[in-house]
Design a protein around this motif. Structure first.
Motif, mmCIF file in Angstrom:
data_model
loop_
_atom_site.group_PDB
_atom_site.id
_atom_site.type_symbol
_atom_site.label_atom_id
_atom_site.label_comp_id
_atom_site.label_asym_id
_atom_site.label_seq_id
_atom_site.Cartn_x
_atom_site.Cartn_y
_atom_site.Cartn_z
ATOM 1 N N HIS A 1 5.564 -25.471 5.072
ATOM 2 C CA HIS A 1 5.132 -24.484 6.056
ATOM 3 C C HIS A 1 4.867 -23.105 5.456
ATOM 4 O O HIS A 1 4.571 -22.164 6.183
ATOM 5 N N ASN A 2 5.005 -22.954 4.136
ATOM 6 C CA ASN A 2 4.680 -21.695 3.473
ATOM 7 C C ASN A 2 5.453 -20.534 4.087
ATOM 8 O O ASN A 2 4.885 -19.535 4.523
ATOM 9 N N CYS A 3 6.778 -20.679 4.138
ATOM 10 C CA CYS A 3 7.606 -19.678 4.789
ATOM 11 C C CYS A 3 8.924 -19.504 4.042
ATOM 12 O O CYS A 3 9.186 -20.182 3.053
ATOM 13 N N PHE A 4 9.743 -18.568 4.520
ATOM 14 C CA PHE A 4 11.043 -18.318 3.909
ATOM 15 C C PHE A 4 12.058 -18.025 5.002
ATOM 16 O O PHE A 4 11.697 -17.742 6.153
ATOM 17 N N LEU A 5 13.339 -18.089 4.653
ATOM 18 C CA LEU A 5 14.408 -17.806 5.595
ATOM 19 C C LEU A 5 14.955 -16.406 5.352
ATOM 20 O O LEU A 5 15.062 -15.954 4.215
ATOM 21 N N TYR A 6 15.320 -15.753 6.441
ATOM 22 C CA TYR A 6 15.838 -14.384 6.397
ATOM 23 C C TYR A 6 17.095 -14.310 7.247
ATOM 24 O O TYR A 6 17.108 -14.753 8.400
ATOM 25 N N PHE A 7 18.173 -13.755 6.674
ATOM 26 C CA PHE A 7 19.425 -13.574 7.407
ATOM 27 C C PHE A 7 19.500 -12.141 7.914
ATOM 28 O O PHE A 7 19.583 -11.192 7.134
ATOM 29 N N ALA A 8 19.451 -11.980 9.241
ATOM 30 C CA ALA A 8 19.504 -10.665 9.878
ATOM 31 C C ALA A 8 20.888 -10.430 10.461
ATOM 32 O O ALA A 8 21.487 -11.333 11.050
ATOM 33 N N TYR A 9 21.381 -9.203 10.316
ATOM 34 C CA TYR A 9 22.701 -8.861 10.836
ATOM 35 C C TYR A 9 22.693 -7.531 11.590
ATOM 36 O O TYR A 9 23.697 -7.147 12.177
ATOM 37 N N GLY A 10 21.561 -6.805 11.554
ATOM 38 C CA GLY A 10 21.456 -5.501 12.199
ATOM 39 C C GLY A 10 20.502 -5.534 13.382
ATOM 40 O O GLY A 10 20.557 -6.440 14.212
ATOM 41 N N SER A 11 19.599 -4.569 13.447
ATOM 42 C CA SER A 11 18.687 -4.487 14.595
ATOM 43 C C SER A 11 17.762 -5.695 14.686
ATOM 44 O O SER A 11 17.298 -6.044 15.782
ATOM 45 N N TYR B 1 28.436 -12.335 10.846
ATOM 46 C CA TYR B 1 27.601 -13.245 11.632
ATOM 47 C C TYR B 1 26.235 -12.616 11.851
ATOM 48 O O TYR B 1 26.096 -11.389 11.939
ATOM 49 N N GLY B 2 25.238 -13.462 11.930
ATOM 50 C CA GLY B 2 23.886 -12.978 12.154
ATOM 51 C C GLY B 2 22.985 -14.109 12.595
ATOM 52 O O GLY B 2 23.451 -15.136 13.090
ATOM 53 N N VAL B 3 21.698 -13.908 12.396
ATOM 54 C CA VAL B 3 20.696 -14.901 12.782
ATOM 55 C C VAL B 3 19.856 -15.269 11.566
ATOM 56 O O VAL B 3 19.451 -14.398 10.793
ATOM 57 N N VAL B 4 19.621 -16.556 11.392
ATOM 58 C CA VAL B 4 18.706 -17.040 10.364
ATOM 59 C C VAL B 4 17.333 -17.188 11.009
ATOM 60 O O VAL B 4 17.151 -17.983 11.934
ATOM 61 N N TRP B 5 16.391 -16.379 10.544
ATOM 62 C CA TRP B 5 15.013 -16.442 11.022
ATOM 63 C C TRP B 5 14.138 -17.121 9.972
ATOM 64 O O TRP B 5 14.366 -16.970 8.772
ATOM 65 N N GLU B 6 13.125 -17.830 10.437
ATOM 66 C CA GLU B 6 12.095 -18.368 9.548
ATOM 67 C C GLU B 6 10.855 -17.495 9.694
ATOM 68 O O GLU B 6 10.378 -17.276 10.806
ATOM 69 N N LEU B 7 10.350 -16.980 8.576
ATOM 70 C CA LEU B 7 9.184 -16.102 8.583
ATOM 71 C C LEU B 7 8.105 -16.641 7.656
ATOM 72 O O LEU B 7 8.402 -17.281 6.642
ATOM 73 N N ALA B 8 6.858 -16.361 7.991
ATOM 74 C CA ALA B 8 5.747 -16.701 7.106
ATOM 75 C C ALA B 8 5.826 -15.834 5.855
ATOM 76 O O ALA B 8 6.258 -14.678 5.904
ATOM 77 N N ASN B 9 5.416 -16.388 4.722
ATOM 78 C CA ASN B 9 5.498 -15.650 3.462
ATOM 79 C C ASN B 9 4.790 -14.304 3.516
ATOM 80 O O ASN B 9 5.234 -13.332 2.900
ATOM 81 N N GLU B 10 3.686 -14.232 4.262
ATOM 82 C CA GLU B 10 2.946 -12.974 4.311
ATOM 83 C C GLU B 10 3.727 -11.861 5.010
ATOM 84 O O GLU B 10 3.403 -10.681 4.861
ATOM 85 N N ASP B 11 4.765 -12.214 5.763
ATOM 86 C CA ASP B 11 5.581 -11.199 6.424
ATOM 87 C C ASP B 11 6.650 -10.609 5.508
ATOM 88 O O ASP B 11 7.311 -9.633 5.881
ATOM 89 N N MET B 12 6.829 -11.166 4.312
ATOM 90 C CA MET B 12 7.854 -10.638 3.413
ATOM 91 C C MET B 12 7.557 -9.190 3.031
ATOM 92 O O MET B 12 8.468 -8.356 2.933
ATOM 93 N N VAL B 13 6.290 -8.863 2.838
ATOM 94 C CA VAL B 13 5.906 -7.490 2.512
ATOM 95 C C VAL B 13 6.271 -6.559 3.662
ATOM 96 O O VAL B 13 6.794 -5.457 3.453
ATOM 97 N N ASN B 14 6.005 -6.997 4.906
ATOM 98 C CA ASN B 14 6.342 -6.190 6.075
ATOM 99 C C ASN B 14 7.847 -5.981 6.183
ATOM 100 O O ASN B 14 8.319 -4.882 6.507
ATOM 101 N N LEU B 15 8.598 -7.041 5.915
ATOM 102 C CA LEU B 15 10.054 -6.967 6.010
ATOM 103 C C LEU B 15 10.616 -6.019 4.951
ATOM 104 O O LEU B 15 11.481 -5.186 5.245
#
Length: 215
Positions: free
Chosen positions: A50-60, A112-126
Motif C-alpha cells: 500500500h506504499n505507506c508507513f505507520l505513525y505513533f501519535a501521543y499528542g494533538s 498510550y497513543g494511536v497507531v495511524w497508517e499514512l501514505a508515504n507522501e504524507d511523511m514530508v507533511n508530518l
C-alpha cells in the motif's frame, strides 16, 4: 546486528518495489537469518503493497480532525502502547500557546497513543508539522504494542530542545489531546492521567482551526 537489518529492511519497503522486498523478507525469514515479532511479516507485506508507513501519535494528533488537517491519508490502525517511555512536555509552542508534548525514555513506564497508517507522501507533511526542519523534534522508530498484543514498528517524534522553565501545556492543547484519547478508546486510567496534567490556563484562540465547542 540482526535488529538493525530488520529495521533497515522495513524502512526500505517504503521506497523499493514491494514484490522484491517482500520476497527477500520471506527468504530471509524462512532461513532464520531475519526474525520478526508477531504479525510483523504481514505488516511488512502490507506496508509495501500500500506504499505507506505507520505513525505513533501521543499528542494533538490523537484527534482525527487534527491529524487530517496536514495528513489527509491518515487511517487509524489501533490503540498503541509504547513501553519504557513517559509522556512529558517541553518547548513553548506558538501554535498551541504552551509547552508541546514529547516522549522521554523511562524504563518501566509507558505512553498510550494511536497507531495511524499514512501514505508515504504524507511523511514530508508530518515532519514539517513536527518542526523537524527547525530542529524542534526528531523522528525516531519505536516498537509499539497494539490492542491485539502484536508489535509493530512505527515512526514517532521526540523534542530535542533544551528543557525550559515553564513546561506546562495550554488548556486548549490538553483539551485536544484528551478529546483524541477519548474518541479512540485509550484506557480510562490513562485518560484520567491526562486530565490530571497541570496546564497554564490558556483557552483562547490558536493557529489550528478545529470545529468543536470548547468546555
Amino acid at each position: 546486528m540482526v535488529e538493525d537489518q530488520r529495521k533497515n529492511l522495513i524502512g526500505a519497503c517504503k521506497y523499493v518495489a514491494p514484490a522484491l522486498i517482500c520476497a527477500i523478507s520471506l527468504i530471509l525469514h524462512s532461513s532464520g537469518i531475519l526474525t520478526f515479532p508477531k504479525m510483523s511479516l504481514n505488516h511488512v507485506a502490507k506496508m509495501a503493497q500500500h506504499n505507506c508507513f505507520l505513525y505513533f501519535a501521543y499528542g494533538s494528533n490523537l484527534l482525527k480532525e487534527r491529524i487530517h488537517i496536514n495528513n489527509p491519508s491518515a487511517k487509524m490502525i489501533s490503540v498503541g502502547k509504547l513501553k519504557d517511555y513517559r509522556l512529558d512536555f517541553n518547548h513553548f509552542s506558538k501554535r498551541w500557546k504552551g509547552a508541546a508534548a514529547t516522549i522521554v525514555e523511562d524504563p518501566g513506564n509507558c505512553v498510550y497513543g494511536v497507531v495511524w497508517e499514512l501514505a508515504n507522501e504524507d511523511m514530508v507533511n508530518l515532519d514539517r508539522q513536527e518542526g523537524v526542519h527547525q530542529k524542534i523534534y526528531r523522528p525516531l522508530d519505536v516498537k509499539v504494542e497494539t490492542e491485539k498484543g502484536d508489535y509493530v514498528e512505527a515512526r514517532s517524534y521526540q523534542i530535542i530542545r533544551p528543557l525550559e522553565d515553564d513546561r506546562r501545556p495550554s488548556y486548549v492543547y490538553m483539551d485536544v489531546i484528551i478529546r483524541g484519547a477519548k474518541a479512540n478508546g485509550l484506557p480510562e486510567d490513562y485518560i484520567k492521567f491526562l486530565e490530571s496534567i497541570e496546564h497554564n490556563g490558556y483557552n483562547g484562540s490558536v493557529e489550528i482551526n478545529l470545529q468543536f465547542d470548547k468546555h
